[in-house]
Design a protein around this motif. Sequence first.
Motif, PDB file in Angstrom:
ATOM      1  N   VAL A 190       1.226  -1.302  -0.055  1.00  0.00           N
ATOM      2  CA  VAL A 190       0.661   0.163  -0.046  1.00  0.00           C
ATOM      3  C   VAL A 190       0.429   1.514  -0.157  1.00  0.00           C
ATOM      4  CG1 VAL A 190      -1.719  -1.343   1.451  1.00  0.00           C
ATOM      5  CG2 VAL A 190      -0.223   0.092   2.863  1.00  0.00           C
ATOM      6  N   SER A 191      -0.127   2.565   0.003  1.00  0.00           N
ATOM      7  CA  SER A 191       1.273   3.681  -0.671  1.00  0.00           C
ATOM      8  C   SER A 191      -0.027   4.486   0.084  1.00  0.00           C
ATOM      9  CB  SER A 191       1.653   3.831  -1.808  1.00  0.00           C
ATOM     10  OG  SER A 191       1.028   4.126  -2.650  1.00  0.00           O
ATOM     11  N   GLY A 192       0.593   6.054   0.280  1.00  0.00           N
ATOM     12  CA  GLY A 192      -0.928   6.459   0.640  1.00  0.00           C
ATOM     13  C   GLY A 192       0.127   8.315   1.219  1.00  0.00           C
ATOM     14  N   PHE A 208       3.749   7.977   2.404  1.00  0.00           N
ATOM     15  CA  PHE A 208       4.139   6.848   2.971  1.00  0.00           C
ATOM     16  C   PHE A 208       4.160   5.397   1.793  1.00  0.00           C
ATOM     17  CE2 PHE A 208      -0.288   6.852   3.952  1.00  0.00           C
ATOM     18  CZ  PHE A 208      -0.553   5.754   4.229  1.00  0.00           C
ATOM     19  N   THR A 209       4.606   4.379   2.174  1.00  0.00           N
ATOM     20  CA  THR A 209       4.617   2.956   1.932  1.00  0.00           C
ATOM     21  C   THR A 209       4.475   2.199   2.619  1.00  0.00           C
ATOM     22  OG1 THR A 209       6.782   2.827   0.881  1.00  0.00           O
ATOM     23  CG2 THR A 209       5.662   4.035  -0.494  1.00  0.00           C
ATOM     24  N   TYR A 210       4.057   0.667   2.180  1.00  0.00           N
ATOM     25  CA  TYR A 210       4.168  -0.466   3.254  1.00  0.00           C
ATOM     26  C   TYR A 210       3.458  -1.659   2.723  1.00  0.00           C
ATOM     27  CZ  TYR A 210       3.290   3.057   7.650  1.00  0.00           C
ATOM     28  OH  TYR A 210       3.156   3.580   8.056  1.00  0.00           O
ATOM     29  N   SER A 211       4.751  -2.589   2.822  1.00  0.00           N
ATOM     30  CA  SER A 211       4.605  -3.487   1.617  1.00  0.00           C
ATOM     31  C   SER A 211       5.705  -4.856   2.661  1.00  0.00           C
ATOM     32  CB  SER A 211       5.200  -3.400  -0.196  1.00  0.00           C
ATOM     33  OG  SER A 211       7.164  -3.721   0.980  1.00  0.00           O
ATOM     34  N   ILE A 212       4.634  -5.945   1.945  1.00  0.00           N
ATOM     35  CA  ILE A 212       4.898  -7.499   2.342  1.00  0.00           C
ATOM     36  C   ILE A 212       4.579  -8.217   1.541  1.00  0.00           C
ATOM     37  CG2 ILE A 212       4.738  -9.018   4.898  1.00  0.00           C
ATOM     38  CD1 ILE A 212       3.554  -6.740   6.575  1.00  0.00           C
ATOM     39  N   ALA A 213       5.948  -8.958   1.104  1.00  0.00           N
ATOM     40  CA  ALA A 213       5.480 -10.038   0.149  1.00  0.00           C
ATOM     41  C   ALA A 213       4.189 -10.976   0.517  1.00  0.00           C
ATOM     42  CB  ALA A 213       6.689 -10.299  -0.016  1.00  0.00           C
ATOM     43  N   SER A 214       5.151 -11.495   1.812  1.00  0.00           N
ATOM     44  CA  SER A 214       4.026 -12.401   2.557  1.00  0.00           C
ATOM     45  C   SER A 214       3.907 -12.054   4.037  1.00  0.00           C
ATOM     46  CB  SER A 214       4.694 -14.255   2.255  1.00  0.00           C
ATOM     47  OG  SER A 214       4.254 -15.010   2.442  1.00  0.00           O
ATOM     48  N   ASP A 216      10.161 -10.278   3.047  1.00  0.00           N
ATOM     49  CA  ASP A 216      10.355  -9.021   1.512  1.00  0.00           C
ATOM     50  C   ASP A 216       9.611  -7.671   2.366  1.00  0.00           C
ATOM     51  OD1 ASP A 216      11.223  -7.284  -0.071  1.00  0.00           O
ATOM     52  OD2 ASP A 216      10.421  -8.020  -1.333  1.00  0.00           O
ATOM     53  N   ILE A 217      10.125  -7.492   3.944  1.00  0.00           N
ATOM     54  CA  ILE A 217       8.728  -6.238   4.770  1.00  0.00           C
ATOM     55  C   ILE A 217       9.619  -4.819   4.368  1.00  0.00           C
ATOM     56  CG2 ILE A 217       8.086  -5.445   6.654  1.00  0.00           C
ATOM     57  CD1 ILE A 217       8.603  -8.044   7.970  1.00  0.00           C
ATOM     58  N   LYS A 218       9.461  -4.112   3.988  1.00  0.00           N
ATOM     59  CA  LYS A 218       9.306  -3.238   3.988  1.00  0.00           C
ATOM     60  C   LYS A 218       8.878  -1.587   4.512  1.00  0.00           C
ATOM     61  CE  LYS A 218      11.817  -4.209  -0.628  1.00  0.00           C
ATOM     62  NZ  LYS A 218      11.944  -4.355  -1.663  1.00  0.00           N
ATOM     63  N   VAL A 219       8.964  -0.167   4.992  1.00  0.00           N
ATOM     64  CA  VAL A 219       8.481   0.405   5.278  1.00  0.00           C
ATOM     65  C   VAL A 219       9.120   1.903   4.860  1.00  0.00           C
ATOM     66  CG1 VAL A 219       7.639   2.302   7.126  1.00  0.00           C
ATOM     67  CG2 VAL A 219       7.821  -0.773   6.886  1.00  0.00           C
ATOM     68  N   SER A 220       8.354   2.931   4.276  1.00  0.00           N
ATOM     69  CA  SER A 220       9.067   3.842   3.626  1.00  0.00           C
ATOM     70  C   SER A 220       7.649   5.148   4.227  1.00  0.00           C
ATOM     71  CB  SER A 220       9.440   4.059   2.902  1.00  0.00           C
ATOM     72  OG  SER A 220       8.391   4.542   1.831  1.00  0.00           O
ATOM     73  N   SER A 221       8.448   6.008   4.611  1.00  0.00           N
ATOM     74  CA  SER A 221       7.901   7.707   4.982  1.00  0.00           C
ATOM     75  C   SER A 221       8.322   8.766   4.474  1.00  0.00           C
ATOM     76  CB  SER A 221       7.097   7.582   5.829  1.00  0.00           C
ATOM     77  OG  SER A 221       8.117   8.357   7.179  1.00  0.00           O
ATOM     78  N   LYS A 222       8.182   9.585   3.778  1.00  0.00           N
ATOM     79  CA  LYS A 222       9.003  11.056   3.326  1.00  0.00           C
ATOM     80  C   LYS A 222       7.916  12.470   4.038  1.00  0.00           C
ATOM     81  CE  LYS A 222      11.091  12.727  -0.894  1.00  0.00           C
ATOM     82  NZ  LYS A 222      11.057  12.676  -1.911  1.00  0.00           N
ATOM     83  N   SER A 223       8.746  13.147   4.307  1.00  0.00           N
ATOM     84  CA  SER A 223       8.038  14.645   4.618  1.00  0.00           C
ATOM     85  C   SER A 223       8.645  15.688   4.271  1.00  0.00           C
ATOM     86  CB  SER A 223       7.253  14.770   5.831  1.00  0.00           C
ATOM     87  OG  SER A 223       8.622  14.348   6.891  1.00  0.00           O
ATOM     88  N   GLU A 224       8.041  16.800   5.042  1.00  0.00           N
ATOM     89  CA  GLU A 224       9.107  18.271   4.035  1.00  0.00           C
ATOM     90  C   GLU A 224      10.769  17.606   4.644  1.00  0.00           C
ATOM     91  OE1 GLU A 224       6.566  21.274   4.898  1.00  0.00           O
ATOM     92  OE2 GLU A 224       5.052  20.919   3.081  1.00  0.00           O
ATOM     93  N   THR A 225      10.409  17.938   6.187  1.00  0.00           N
ATOM     94  CA  THR A 225      11.522  17.558   6.923  1.00  0.00           C
ATOM     95  C   THR A 225      12.094  16.465   6.807  1.00  0.00           C
ATOM     96  OG1 THR A 225      10.467  17.144   9.008  1.00  0.00           O
ATOM     97  CG2 THR A 225      10.589  19.343   8.566  1.00  0.00           C
ATOM     98  N   GLU A 226      11.549  15.219   6.771  1.00  0.00           N
ATOM     99  CA  GLU A 226      12.103  13.836   7.026  1.00  0.00           C
ATOM    100  C   GLU A 226      12.032  13.363   5.687  1.00  0.00           C
ATOM    101  OE1 GLU A 226      13.711  12.337  11.531  1.00  0.00           O
ATOM    102  OE2 GLU A 226      11.515  11.377  10.619  1.00  0.00           O
ATOM    103  N   PHE A 259      18.260  -6.187   8.739  1.00  0.00           N
ATOM    104  CA  PHE A 259      17.419  -5.407   9.113  1.00  0.00           C
ATOM    105  C   PHE A 259      18.613  -4.382   8.165  1.00  0.00           C
ATOM    106  CE2 PHE A 259      17.523  -1.252  11.870  1.00  0.00           C
ATOM    107  CZ  PHE A 259      16.502  -1.191  11.369  1.00  0.00           C
ATOM    108  N   VAL A 260      18.198  -2.613   7.293  1.00  0.00           N
ATOM    109  CA  VAL A 260      18.611  -1.533   6.955  1.00  0.00           C
ATOM    110  C   VAL A 260      16.980  -0.495   7.082  1.00  0.00           C
ATOM    111  CG1 VAL A 260      19.051  -1.183   4.702  1.00  0.00           C
ATOM    112  CG2 VAL A 260      19.438  -3.812   5.407  1.00  0.00           C
ATOM    113  N   GLU A 261      17.872   0.398   8.061  1.00  0.00           N
ATOM    114  CA  GLU A 261      17.394   1.539   8.083  1.00  0.00           C
ATOM    115  C   GLU A 261      18.032   2.905   7.250  1.00  0.00           C
ATOM    116  OE1 GLU A 261      14.107   3.585  11.109  1.00  0.00           O
ATOM    117  OE2 GLU A 261      15.780   2.598  11.861  1.00  0.00           O
ATOM    118  N   GLN A 262      17.621   4.039   6.763  1.00  0.00           N
ATOM    119  CA  GLN A 262      18.442   5.040   6.836  1.00  0.00           C
ATOM    120  C   GLN A 262      17.263   6.048   6.937  1.00  0.00           C
ATOM    121  OE1 GLN A 262      18.133   3.510   2.400  1.00  0.00           O
ATOM    122  NE2 GLN A 262      20.322   2.855   3.172  1.00  0.00           N
ATOM    123  N   VAL A 263      17.670   6.828   7.088  1.00  0.00           N
ATOM    124  CA  VAL A 263      17.026   8.169   7.534  1.00  0.00           C
ATOM    125  C   VAL A 263      17.887   9.570   7.514  1.00  0.00           C
ATOM    126  CG1 VAL A 263      16.015   9.486  10.010  1.00  0.00           C
ATOM    127  CG2 VAL A 263      16.195   6.895  10.188  1.00  0.00           C
TER     128      VAL A 263
END
Length: 486
Positions: A108-110, A122-128, A151-161, A197-201
Amino acid sequence: MRLKLVTATSLLALCLVTTAQSAEINQDGANAVKDTLTKLLPKDLAKSGLITVNPAGARYEIIYDLAKLLGKADPAKFAINGLTPFSMFATPLDSGLWNIEGDNSLNVSGHMKGPDQKPADFTYSIASLAYNGVFDPAISYLRSGTFAAKDIKVSSKSETEEVHASFASMEQKLTSTDSAGGNGRIDFAGTGSMSGFVEQVSGLQMPPVEFRADSLDFAAEVKGLPAKQIRDMIFFVLDHVDEKELSPENSDKIKGILKDAFPLLASFSETIGVNNLTVSTDVGKGGAKAFGYNVAMDGPSDAMRFGFGMTAQEISVDTPLVPASYSAFMPASFDLQVAVPNLDFAGFGDAFMAMDFNDKAAQKSGEEMAKKLFRDGRLAVEFPKISAKSDVYDIDMTGKIEGRVDTEKDYSMEATILARDLDKTIAAVRELAKTDPDLNQVSFGIMMVKGFAKTDPDGRSRWDISISRDGSIAVNGQVVKAADQP
C-alpha cells in the motif's frame, strides 16, 4: 518487537468468542461467526462490509476489507491506495478451540497530514505474511501460533524527514501453558528472529544515517497472566467507552474484574539481541558485534523486582570526530544492569480498588497509589553490574542507592569499584597529556584515588565507597568527608 506480529494477528480474531459446537460448516454458522465478530463495532461500520464470513469446505473464510474503515476519512488528510481485502481461515475443533491460519500480502501507499498539518507520503509492503495458530474463545487470544513474514519494507517522506526501513524475513513462535496452581491463569512464551535489517534516515536538520544488522533475536515470557479477566476488561471498556460517568453498578463490576485480575502477572522477562550492528554517517561509522537488551520483573506481588540491562561486545568506532590518540579510551565492551527492588504492587492494587472512578480528584488518588508502590515512600535502585573495558582500562562496579520519592536530599549509597591494571590506565593518560596538558590533572586525580585503593587477591584495585544520609563519605573504611552540619 515484543511479539507485535502475534498480537496484531490475534486481535483480528479478538471477538471470535463462539465455541465450536458442531463440525458442520454452513451459512448459518458463518452468519453466527460474523455476528460475533461485528457485535462490538459501531452499527454503521458493522453494516459496511468490513467483515465477511463464508463457508469454505471444513472451515470458515473470514475476509477483512480494511478499506471500509476509511469511508469517512477526509481524502485531503488521509488516503491510502492498494489496500486489498485479506482473509484468514477459522476451523472449529472438537475441543472448543479454533484453528486460525492465513497467508496474505500487503502493498500500500498513501499520504497523510499530522496534527501540525504537514503532509507526508508513506508506503508499506510485505511480500508474504503466513500464520497458523490455535485460538481460545475463553480468553479471546491465541494459545499457540507460528508466524512468518518475508520482504518487509516501510518508507515515509515529509518536508523535513525521509525514512526507509526493511527486513528480509521475520519468524515468531508463541506457546502457552496453564499456570501452576490451577487458578485459571496462563503462562505465555514467545521467541522470534528477524534478518537483514536496514534503516536509512535523512532530514533537513540532520545528515543521512544508516543502520544495519545481520539479525535480531528476541524472546519474551510472561507467567501468571489473567487472560480471561484482561479480555473482560477490554470488553467492558468497549461497552462503556461512550459513557461520561459509570453507574455505581458498573463501577462495582469493573472493580470486581480488576480485583480478580490482580496481580496482573507473576513474572515477565524479555531479551533482545542484535548481531553485527553498524551505524554509518557522513562523518564515519561504528557498531558492535553484539548488542543486547533485557528487562525482567519477578517476585511476590508485595515485593516485586524490576530489572533492566544493556550489553555490547566488540564495539568499533571509525570517525575523525574521535582523534586517534583518544581511540584507546573508547570502550570495546560494556555491561549495564539496573534494578528497582521491593515494589509493592499488592498495596498499589488495594489503593486502586479504593479509587472512585468518577471522582474529579482522581489525580490525587493516583499520587496515593504511587506512594503505595514504594513502601513508606522509600526508593532503592540497585546496580548489580556496571562494567566497561578498553585497551587501557577494565572497570567493574556494583552498588545500591537508597532514598525517598519525595526528596533528593535524603539518600545513601553503597558501592564497590574494581579496576584492573590501573597503572596502565595512568600511563595512557600521561601519554595523552603530552598533547593535551589539561589531562595532567586527570592523571594526578587517578593517582590520588589509587592511594585509597585496596588490592584484591586477583590484583585488582578495590574501593568500597559508603555515602551516609548524614552526608559523610568513607572509602575502604577511611572517612574522607565528615557528616554535614545540622
